[in-house]
Design a protein around this motif. Structure first.
Motif, PDB file in Angstrom:
ATOM      1  N   SER A 259       0.832  -1.210   0.000  1.00 36.77           N
ATOM      2  CA  SER A 259       0.000   0.000   0.000  1.00 36.77           C
ATOM      3  C   SER A 259       0.862   1.253   0.000  1.00 36.77           C
ATOM      4  O   SER A 259       0.568   2.220  -0.714  1.00 36.77           O
ATOM      5  CB  SER A 259      -0.916  -0.002   1.225  1.00 36.77           C
ATOM      6  OG  SER A 259      -1.805  -1.096   1.200  1.00 36.77           O
ATOM      7  N   GLN A 260       1.937   1.216   0.789  1.00 34.96           N
ATOM      8  CA  GLN A 260       2.833   2.368   0.836  1.00 34.96           C
ATOM      9  C   GLN A 260       3.526   2.575  -0.504  1.00 34.96           C
ATOM     10  O   GLN A 260       3.740   3.713  -0.942  1.00 34.96           O
ATOM     11  CB  GLN A 260       3.878   2.159   1.932  1.00 34.96           C
ATOM     12  CG  GLN A 260       4.755   3.375   2.198  1.00 34.96           C
ATOM     13  CD  GLN A 260       3.965   4.575   2.661  1.00 34.96           C
ATOM     14  OE1 GLN A 260       3.047   4.459   3.479  1.00 34.96           O
ATOM     15  NE2 GLN A 260       4.287   5.744   2.137  1.00 34.96           N
ATOM     16  N   MET A 261       3.874   1.483  -1.192  1.00 34.22           N
ATOM     17  CA  MET A 261       4.505   1.592  -2.501  1.00 34.22           C
ATOM     18  C   MET A 261       3.540   2.218  -3.498  1.00 34.22           C
ATOM     19  O   MET A 261       3.946   3.040  -4.332  1.00 34.22           O
ATOM     20  CB  MET A 261       4.933   0.199  -2.988  1.00 34.22           C
ATOM     21  CG  MET A 261       5.748   0.235  -4.273  1.00 34.22           C
ATOM     22  SD  MET A 261       7.321   1.086  -4.076  1.00 34.22           S
ATOM     23  CE  MET A 261       7.541   1.792  -5.700  1.00 34.22           C
ATOM     24  N   ILE A 262       2.269   1.879  -3.416  1.00 31.79           N
ATOM     25  CA  ILE A 262       1.274   2.475  -4.301  1.00 31.79           C
ATOM     26  C   ILE A 262       1.176   3.975  -4.046  1.00 31.79           C
ATOM     27  O   ILE A 262       1.061   4.785  -4.978  1.00 31.79           O
ATOM     28  CB  ILE A 262      -0.094   1.787  -4.113  1.00 31.79           C
ATOM     29  CG1 ILE A 262      -0.015   0.326  -4.569  1.00 31.79           C
ATOM     30  CG2 ILE A 262      -1.186   2.532  -4.886  1.00 31.79           C
ATOM     31  CD1 ILE A 262      -1.268  -0.470  -4.274  1.00 31.79           C
ATOM     32  N   ILE A 263       1.234   4.360  -2.769  1.00 32.05           N
ATOM     33  CA  ILE A 263       1.205   5.780  -2.423  1.00 32.05           C
ATOM     34  C   ILE A 263       2.388   6.510  -3.048  1.00 32.05           C
ATOM     35  O   ILE A 263       2.248   7.599  -3.620  1.00 32.05           O
ATOM     36  CB  ILE A 263       1.208   5.959  -0.892  1.00 32.05           C
ATOM     37  CG1 ILE A 263      -0.108   5.449  -0.292  1.00 32.05           C
ATOM     38  CG2 ILE A 263       1.437   7.420  -0.514  1.00 32.05           C
ATOM     39  CD1 ILE A 263      -0.114   5.407   1.226  1.00 32.05           C
ATOM     40  N   LEU A 264       3.571   5.898  -2.966  1.00 33.57           N
ATOM     41  CA  LEU A 264       4.768   6.516  -3.536  1.00 33.57           C
ATOM     42  C   LEU A 264       4.658   6.637  -5.054  1.00 33.57           C
ATOM     43  O   LEU A 264       5.113   7.619  -5.649  1.00 33.57           O
ATOM     44  CB  LEU A 264       6.012   5.706  -3.152  1.00 33.57           C
ATOM     45  CG  LEU A 264       6.368   5.691  -1.661  1.00 33.57           C
ATOM     46  CD1 LEU A 264       7.559   4.767  -1.409  1.00 33.57           C
ATOM     47  CD2 LEU A 264       6.667   7.097  -1.160  1.00 33.57           C
ATOM     48  N   ILE A 265       4.057   5.638  -5.687  1.00 37.37           N
ATOM     49  CA  ILE A 265       3.855   5.696  -7.132  1.00 37.37           C
ATOM     50  C   ILE A 265       2.931   6.858  -7.496  1.00 37.37           C
ATOM     51  O   ILE A 265       3.175   7.588  -8.471  1.00 37.37           O
ATOM     52  CB  ILE A 265       3.291   4.356  -7.651  1.00 37.37           C
ATOM     53  CG1 ILE A 265       4.339   3.248  -7.519  1.00 37.37           C
ATOM     54  CG2 ILE A 265       2.840   4.489  -9.112  1.00 37.37           C
ATOM     55  CD1 ILE A 265       3.817   1.872  -7.858  1.00 37.37           C
ATOM     56  N   LEU A 266       1.882   7.036  -6.709  1.00 41.26           N
ATOM     57  CA  LEU A 266       0.959   8.145  -6.954  1.00 41.26           C
ATOM     58  C   LEU A 266       1.659   9.490  -6.782  1.00 41.26           C
ATOM     59  O   LEU A 266       1.402  10.440  -7.534  1.00 41.26           O
ATOM     60  CB  LEU A 266      -0.243   8.043  -6.017  1.00 41.26           C
ATOM     61  CG  LEU A 266      -1.180   6.847  -6.253  1.00 41.26           C
ATOM     62  CD1 LEU A 266      -2.260   6.788  -5.177  1.00 41.26           C
ATOM     63  CD2 LEU A 266      -1.808   6.925  -7.643  1.00 41.26           C
ATOM     64  N   ILE A 267       2.564   9.578  -5.804  1.00 39.47           N
ATOM     65  CA  ILE A 267       3.325  10.819  -5.611  1.00 39.47           C
ATOM     66  C   ILE A 267       4.234  11.063  -6.809  1.00 39.47           C
ATOM     67  O   ILE A 267       4.383  12.198  -7.274  1.00 39.47           O
ATOM     68  CB  ILE A 267       4.137  10.753  -4.303  1.00 39.47           C
ATOM     69  CG1 ILE A 267       3.185  10.706  -3.101  1.00 39.47           C
ATOM     70  CG2 ILE A 267       5.073  11.959  -4.185  1.00 39.47           C
ATOM     71  CD1 ILE A 267       3.892  10.494  -1.772  1.00 39.47           C
ATOM     72  N   ALA A 268       4.843   9.988  -7.327  1.00 36.69           N
ATOM     73  CA  ALA A 268       5.679  10.127  -8.521  1.00 36.69           C
ATOM     74  C   ALA A 268       4.845  10.597  -9.712  1.00 36.69           C
ATOM     75  O   ALA A 268       5.305  11.411 -10.525  1.00 36.69           O
ATOM     76  CB  ALA A 268       6.366   8.797  -8.841  1.00 36.69           C
ATOM     77  N   CYS A 269       3.630  10.099  -9.811  1.00 41.51           N
ATOM     78  CA  CYS A 269       2.736  10.550 -10.882  1.00 41.51           C
ATOM     79  C   CYS A 269       2.436  12.040 -10.750  1.00 41.51           C
ATOM     80  O   CYS A 269       2.342  12.755 -11.755  1.00 41.51           O
ATOM     81  CB  CYS A 269       1.433   9.751 -10.850  1.00 41.51           C
ATOM     82  SG  CYS A 269       1.616   8.006 -11.306  1.00 41.51           S
TER      83      CYS A 269
END
Length: 326
Positions: free
Chosen positions: A9-19
């Motif tokens: 879940s945290q990795m998904i959050i980081l991906i969204l921040i990168a987006c």
């Protein structure tokens, strides 16, 4: 350590921040100048703060023995990364003039800029301290042996130049960029280890301030990564056929294989997590600059950096998901 589902879940959050960083770059909020200043803040301020406070709440009696093992595993990781580069050269029949660059791209990984923030954000605690040890060791070998690899191939362009090769390797080692090796991340790692082993605790107010600063490292890093990808010319990058199997082999297949190997040996789970995720890191952002410095194809290195970084957003969650398997 957080659960694996929480890590994903945290990795998904980081991906969204990168987006979001990608979008900000596209609309002009983040340009090259802004990215450069953000990078300096990350490298010189927030990342060191995050590393120093990582050991503040740890029990030295429980992790002291693991610190030495972390150093040994980091050294082993460098050797295995180099082996991966060599195998890719052999299996993919890399042209002679690109072999040393592929070797260098295998060992020049983005452990500090992406790996350390991701590990700290997903797992925290002792994994942050162990990850900083990996960053320190791998950076030292990259700036020494890595530069020697680039220099040796450049010298080898002229036949019968064995003596010149040896001289260039010697020069690359004696002319090491010590200011780059002895950076704030390395210094903060040594400080964190010293404070931990000496049993010295950072005062609460200071630790809280440093923890708050360190906490913005991951969002800043991910936005910078997203902005870098936004400027890439993917129509040119996707034509580099050798990069695809190289990335899949080095960033996905080998880390997963080593994950199960280390677990079968009974290695501490925190060290297994750090070793696996650090191995899966993409090619470092500095690879193109170093390639150009030694007369290699900097455009190929730049393509490798962007493509491997973009692939990491799919590979890392997959690697983390595999960690959940019994």
């Amino acid at each position: 350590m957080s659960s694996i589902s929480g890590a994903i879940s945290q990795m998904i959050i980081l991906i969204l921040i990168a987006c979001m960083g990608f979008v900000c770059a596209k609309v002009g909020y983040i340009d090259a100048d802004t990215r450069g200043k953000l990078t300096k803040i990350l490298v010189n301020v927030t990342l060191p703060c995050m590393i120093v406070v990582s050991g503040n709440n740890l029990d030295a009696s429980q992790v002291a023995d693991l610190i030495l093992l972390a150093f040994l595993l980091a050294i082993a990781q460098f050797a295995l990364l180099l082996l991966c580069g060599w195998l890719c050269n052999v299996l993919l029949r890399t042209p002679p003039d690109q072999r040393s660059l592929y070797l260098f791209m295998a060992i020049c990984t983005n452990t500090a800029f992406i790996g350390l923030p991701i590990i700290s954000s997903m797992f925290g605690g002792e994994t942050t301290l162990f990850a900083s040890i990996f960053v320190m060791v791998l950076a030292f070998f990259m700036y020494s042996a890595g530069f020697a690899i680039l220099a040796s191939n450049k010298a080898g362009e002229s036949r019968g130049g064995r003596d010149n090769i040896i001289l260039r390797i010697a020069d690359s080692i004696t002319d090491l960029p010590w200011k780059s090796i002895c950076n704030p991340s390395m210094g903060s790692c040594l400080i964190a280890i010293a404070l931990l082993l000496l049993g010295i605790k950072i005062p609460h107010v200071l630790a809280s301030a440093m923890g708050t600063l360190g906490g913005i490292t991951s969002p800043i890093a991910m936005m910078i990564v997203g902005s870098i990808i936004a400027e890439a010319n993917f129509s040119s990058i996707v034509k580099e056929a050798r990069l695809y199997p190289t990335i899949i082999f080095r960033q996905l297949i080998v880390p997963i294989a080593l994950l199960f190997a280390l677990r079968s040996l009974g290695v501490n789970e925190s060290l297994v997590v750090v070793f696996t995720i650090m191995f899966a890191m993409p090619i470092g952002a500095l690879a193109p600059s170093f390639a150009e410095q030694f007369g290699h194809d900097s455009m190929l290195a730049a393509k490798g950096t962007v493509l491997s970084t973009a692939a990491a957003f799919a590979i890392i969650p997959l690697v983390v998901a595999v960690m959940a398997l019994p």
